[in-house]
Design an enzyme around this catalytic site. Structure first.
Site, short mmCIF file in Angstrom:
data_model
loop_
_atom_site.label_atom_id
_atom_site.label_comp_id
_atom_site.label_asym_id
_atom_site.label_seq_id
_atom_site.Cartn_x
_atom_site.Cartn_y
_atom_site.Cartn_z
CG PHE A 101 31.61 29.69 32.43
CD1 PHE A 101 30.65 30.11 31.69
CD2 PHE A 101 32.84 29.72 31.72
CE1 PHE A 101 30.92 30.45 30.23
CE2 PHE A 101 33.15 30.17 30.39
CZ PHE A 101 32.02 30.35 29.74
CB VAL A 102 31.86 24.28 31.19
CG1 VAL A 102 32.65 23.54 30.24
CG2 VAL A 102 31.89 23.37 32.60
N GLY B 256 31.33 16.45 30.46
CA GLY B 256 31.42 15.84 32.03
C GLY B 256 31.95 17.00 32.96
N GLY C 181 31.36 19.98 33.77
CA GLY C 181 30.39 20.75 34.97
C GLY C 181 30.09 19.62 36.15
CG ASN D 44 20.30 28.70 31.85
OD1 ASN D 44 20.48 28.09 31.15
ND2 ASN D 44 21.74 29.11 32.34
CE1 TYR E 212 24.03 23.81 38.06
CE2 TYR E 212 22.30 25.26 37.46
CZ TYR E 212 23.65 25.02 37.53
OH TYR E 212 24.47 25.99 37.36
#
Length: 131
Positions: free
Chosen positions: A58-59, A67, A69, A96, A103
């Site tokens: 989580f950010v 950057g 994450g 999502n 990812y």
């Protein structure tokens, strides 16, 4: 998905610090916590080594796109390498799209041929040996 969260400060404190069931890395920007990665180790009989399982990344929305994450994932990838893990895995909800794209950009690939199974609290109680 806050309406689905059952965790409390006390249950997190007990699970993270009392039992040591999971670990957490806090990402800071100018001394302010702005993100975290919660992880634990599992084991793969396929590769015969432990794996690093990322439970949550989580950010804070205001700090996304900087950057952070990626830095948290890089930290965990380095840790997995140091711990001789055979792989690093996590789940991502199929709706999502921003996270899936992120990812994939990091080199991760979805495993479409696996199905997740879960026993929730009541199902665990029903399946366990009677007390």
């Amino acid at each position: 998905m806050g309406d689905l969260v059952e965790a409390t400060v006390e249950t997190l404190r007990h699970s993270l610090f009392g039992r040591g069931a999971a670990r957490c890395v806090i990402g800071e920007l100018e001394g302010e916590p702005v993100g975290f990665a919660l992880y634990f180790y599992n084991f793969s009989t396929f590769v015969g080594k432990p794996g690093l399982y990322l439970e949550d990344l989580f950010v804070r929305p205001a700090h996304r796109g900087l950057g952070l994450g990626k830095l948290l994932l890089q930290y965990l990838a380095n840790l997995a390498r140091e711990e001789d893990c055979g792989r690093m895995e996590w789940f991502c909800l199929d709706w999502n799209a921003p996270s899936i794209a992120f990812y994939k950009k990091m080199g991760a690939r979805p495993l479409d041929d696996w199905t997740v199974f879960r026993l929730d609290a009541q199902a665990l109680e029903d399946l366990a040996f009677p007390q």
